[in-house]
Design a protein around this motif. Sequence first.
Motif, PDB file in Angstrom:
ATOM      1  N   ALA A  68       0.841  -1.199   0.000  1.00 41.21           N
ATOM      2  CA  ALA A  68       0.000   0.000   0.000  1.00 41.21           C
ATOM      3  C   ALA A  68       0.872   1.244   0.000  1.00 41.21           C
ATOM      4  O   ALA A  68       0.599   2.219  -0.719  1.00 41.21           O
ATOM      5  N   LEU A  69       1.915   1.215   0.781  1.00 36.57           N
ATOM      6  CA  LEU A  69       2.849   2.331   0.844  1.00 36.57           C
ATOM      7  C   LEU A  69       3.567   2.522  -0.492  1.00 36.57           C
ATOM      8  O   LEU A  69       3.664   3.640  -1.018  1.00 36.57           O
ATOM      9  N   LEU A  70       4.048   1.435  -1.061  1.00 38.15           N
ATOM     10  CA  LEU A  70       4.729   1.514  -2.352  1.00 38.15           C
ATOM     11  C   LEU A  70       3.771   1.911  -3.476  1.00 38.15           C
ATOM     12  O   LEU A  70       4.125   2.697  -4.351  1.00 38.15           O
ATOM     13  N   LEU A  71       2.559   1.377  -3.442  1.00 36.10           N
ATOM     14  CA  LEU A  71       1.574   1.701  -4.474  1.00 36.10           C
ATOM     15  C   LEU A  71       1.249   3.194  -4.465  1.00 36.10           C
ATOM     16  O   LEU A  71       1.229   3.840  -5.513  1.00 36.10           O
ATOM     17  N   LEU A  72       1.020   3.746  -3.287  1.00 36.70           N
ATOM     18  CA  LEU A  72       0.743   5.174  -3.198  1.00 36.70           C
ATOM     19  C   LEU A  72       1.939   5.980  -3.693  1.00 36.70           C
ATOM     20  O   LEU A  72       1.784   6.955  -4.431  1.00 36.70           O
ATOM     21  N   SER A  73       3.127   5.557  -3.336  1.00 38.65           N
ATOM     22  CA  SER A  73       4.336   6.245  -3.768  1.00 38.65           C
ATOM     23  C   SER A  73       4.466   6.248  -5.288  1.00 38.65           C
ATOM     24  O   SER A  73       4.706   7.285  -5.903  1.00 38.65           O
ATOM     25  N   TYR A  74       4.290   5.086  -5.912  1.00 42.73           N
ATOM     26  CA  TYR A  74       4.400   5.002  -7.367  1.00 42.73           C
ATOM     27  C   TYR A  74       3.264   5.737  -8.067  1.00 42.73           C
ATOM     28  O   TYR A  74       3.468   6.349  -9.113  1.00 42.73           O
ATOM     29  N   ALA A  75       2.076   5.698  -7.499  1.00 43.71           N
ATOM     30  CA  ALA A  75       0.949   6.419  -8.104  1.00 43.71           C
ATOM     31  C   ALA A  75       1.220   7.923  -8.092  1.00 43.71           C
ATOM     32  O   ALA A  75       0.949   8.619  -9.074  1.00 43.71           O
ATOM     33  N   GLN A  76       1.782   8.426  -7.001  1.00 39.94           N
ATOM     34  CA  GLN A  76       2.108   9.849  -6.922  1.00 39.94           C
ATOM     35  C   GLN A  76       3.273  10.200  -7.848  1.00 39.94           C
ATOM     36  O   GLN A  76       3.309  11.275  -8.428  1.00 39.94           O
ATOM     37  N   ASP A  77       4.206   9.285  -7.999  1.00 43.59           N
ATOM     38  CA  ASP A  77       5.405   9.519  -8.802  1.00 43.59           C
ATOM     39  C   ASP A  77       5.102   9.513 -10.297  1.00 43.59           C
ATOM     40  O   ASP A  77       5.702  10.261 -11.054  1.00 43.59           O
ATOM     41  N   THR A  78       4.160   8.675 -10.723  1.00 41.79           N
ATOM     42  CA  THR A  78       3.927   8.488 -12.158  1.00 41.79           C
ATOM     43  C   THR A  78       2.620   9.090 -12.655  1.00 41.79           C
ATOM     44  O   THR A  78       2.359   9.076 -13.849  1.00 41.79           O
ATOM     45  N   ASP A  79       1.792   9.574 -11.761  1.00 34.56           N
ATOM     46  CA  ASP A  79       0.464  10.086 -12.122  1.00 34.56           C
ATOM     47  C   ASP A  79      -0.400   9.029 -12.800  1.00 34.56           C
ATOM     48  O   ASP A  79      -1.281   9.353 -13.596  1.00 34.56           O
ATOM     49  N   GLN A  80      -0.124   7.756 -12.515  1.00 38.22           N
ATOM     50  CA  GLN A  80      -0.960   6.663 -13.013  1.00 38.22           C
ATOM     51  C   GLN A  80      -1.900   6.241 -11.890  1.00 38.22           C
ATOM     52  O   GLN A  80      -1.585   6.371 -10.722  1.00 38.22           O
ATOM     53  N   SER A  81      -3.049   5.700 -12.289  1.00 38.55           N
ATOM     54  CA  SER A  81      -3.978   5.223 -11.269  1.00 38.55           C
ATOM     55  C   SER A  81      -3.396   3.989 -10.589  1.00 38.55           C
ATOM     56  O   SER A  81      -2.602   3.243 -11.176  1.00 38.55           O
ATOM     57  N   MET A  82      -3.817   3.784  -9.363  1.00 39.31           N
ATOM     58  CA  MET A  82      -3.355   2.616  -8.624  1.00 39.31           C
ATOM     59  C   MET A  82      -3.802   1.336  -9.309  1.00 39.31           C
ATOM     60  O   MET A  82      -3.045   0.366  -9.387  1.00 39.31           O
ATOM     61  N   LEU A  83      -5.020   1.343  -9.826  1.00 43.37           N
ATOM     62  CA  LEU A  83      -5.526   0.162 -10.517  1.00 43.37           C
ATOM     63  C   LEU A  83      -4.672  -0.160 -11.748  1.00 43.37           C
ATOM     64  O   LEU A  83      -4.368  -1.328 -12.002  1.00 43.37           O
ATOM     65  N   ARG A  84      -4.265   0.852 -12.476  1.00 46.57           N
ATOM     66  CA  ARG A  84      -3.413   0.639 -13.653  1.00 46.57           C
ATOM     67  C   ARG A  84      -2.056   0.067 -13.246  1.00 46.57           C
ATOM     68  O   ARG A  84      -1.514  -0.810 -13.917  1.00 46.57           O
ATOM     69  N   LEU A  85      -1.496   0.554 -12.153  1.00 45.66           N
ATOM     70  CA  LEU A  85      -0.212   0.032 -11.678  1.00 45.66           C
ATOM     71  C   LEU A  85      -0.326  -1.429 -11.255  1.00 45.66           C
ATOM     72  O   LEU A  85       0.551  -2.243 -11.567  1.00 45.66           O
ATOM     73  N   ILE A  86      -1.404  -1.770 -10.559  1.00 44.07           N
ATOM     74  CA  ILE A  86      -1.617  -3.165 -10.163  1.00 44.07           C
ATOM     75  C   ILE A  86      -1.801  -4.046 -11.395  1.00 44.07           C
ATOM     76  O   ILE A  86      -1.250  -5.151 -11.474  1.00 44.07           O
ATOM     77  N   ALA A  87      -2.549  -3.555 -12.365  1.00 43.93           N
ATOM     78  CA  ALA A  87      -2.767  -4.316 -13.599  1.00 43.93           C
ATOM     79  C   ALA A  87      -1.444  -4.553 -14.327  1.00 43.93           C
ATOM     80  O   ALA A  87      -1.205  -5.648 -14.847  1.00 43.93           O
ATOM     81  N   GLN A  88      -0.570  -3.543 -14.346  1.00 39.70           N
ATOM     82  CA  GLN A  88       0.730  -3.701 -15.008  1.00 39.70           C
ATOM     83  C   GLN A  88       1.581  -4.730 -14.275  1.00 39.70           C
ATOM     84  O   GLN A  88       2.245  -5.554 -14.896  1.00 39.70           O
ATOM     85  N   ALA A  89       1.560  -4.692 -12.945  1.00 38.14           N
ATOM     86  CA  ALA A  89       2.315  -5.679 -12.179  1.00 38.14           C
ATOM     87  C   ALA A  89       1.787  -7.084 -12.454  1.00 38.14           C
ATOM     88  O   ALA A  89       2.565  -8.037 -12.585  1.00 38.14           O
ATOM     89  N   LYS A  90       0.458  -7.214 -12.577  1.00 40.54           N
ATOM     90  CA  LYS A  90      -0.141  -8.520 -12.884  1.00 40.54           C
ATOM     91  C   LYS A  90       0.337  -9.018 -14.246  1.00 40.54           C
ATOM     92  O   LYS A  90       0.721 -10.177 -14.392  1.00 40.54           O
ATOM     93  N   VAL A  91       0.334  -8.140 -15.238  1.00 33.43           N
ATOM     94  CA  VAL A  91       0.796  -8.518 -16.576  1.00 33.43           C
ATOM     95  C   VAL A  91       2.260  -8.964 -16.512  1.00 33.43           C
ATOM     96  O   VAL A  91       2.629 -10.010 -17.066  1.00 33.43           O
ATOM     97  N   ASP A  92       3.089  -8.175 -15.843  1.00 31.08           N
ATOM     98  CA  ASP A  92       4.513  -8.508 -15.745  1.00 31.08           C
ATOM     99  C   ASP A  92       4.727  -9.867 -15.093  1.00 31.08           C
ATOM    100  O   ASP A  92       5.508 -10.691 -15.586  1.00 31.08           O
ATOM    101  N   LEU A  93       4.044 -10.114 -13.975  1.00 33.87           N
ATOM    102  CA  LEU A  93       4.208 -11.383 -13.268  1.00 33.87           C
ATOM    103  C   LEU A  93       3.578 -12.546 -14.021  1.00 33.87           C
ATOM    104  O   LEU A  93       4.106 -13.658 -14.015  1.00 33.87           O
ATOM    105  N   ASP A  94       2.453 -12.281 -14.690  1.00 34.74           N
ATOM    106  CA  ASP A  94       1.786 -13.329 -15.473  1.00 34.74           C
ATOM    107  C   ASP A  94       2.667 -13.776 -16.635  1.00 34.74           C
ATOM    108  O   ASP A  94       2.759 -14.964 -16.921  1.00 34.74           O
ATOM    109  N   GLU A  95       3.326 -12.833 -17.290  1.00 32.24           N
ATOM    110  CA  GLU A  95       4.237 -13.169 -18.397  1.00 32.24           C
ATOM    111  C   GLU A  95       5.373 -14.067 -17.933  1.00 32.24           C
ATOM    112  O   GLU A  95       5.909 -14.857 -18.715  1.00 32.24           O
ATOM    113  N   LEU A  96       5.733 -13.960 -16.678  1.00 31.74           N
ATOM    114  CA  LEU A  96       6.798 -14.799 -16.109  1.00 31.74           C
ATOM    115  C   LEU A  96       6.260 -16.085 -15.485  1.00 31.74           C
ATOM    116  O   LEU A  96       7.021 -16.895 -14.963  1.00 31.74           O
TER     117      LEU A  96
END
Length: 102
Positions: A68-96
């Motif tokens: 939660a702490l990292l997600l908020l940090s990255y969302a503030q850093d990139t101006d991306q929604s938290m849901l989009r960041l989680i979805a990207q992490a899912k794609v990255d991990l799913d590909e592996l």
Amino acid sequence: MADDTSKSTGSFGAALRTIRLGKNLSMHDVYKKATGRTYYSALEHGRKVPTLAKIDEIANALGVHPLALLLLSYAQDTDQSMLRLIAQAKVDLDELGLWTEG
């Protein structure tokens, strides 16, 4: 101009402060459970970069999951929604082949 590291560090500090204030905690409430006053203050002001162990320790003191702490940090850093960041992490991990559900 600030480099990417200082921007990320500042975003992490802002996330710390946002969560701490949202929980109505003083800096003292957090650093007495997790780390020293000077170090914690430096984190909130973006002057230090924490290790994963420190992120875990501080998140515990804040009463939140470290992600939660990292997600908020990255969302503030990139101006991306938290849901989009989680979805990207899912794609990255799913590909592996590392994404699990349940």
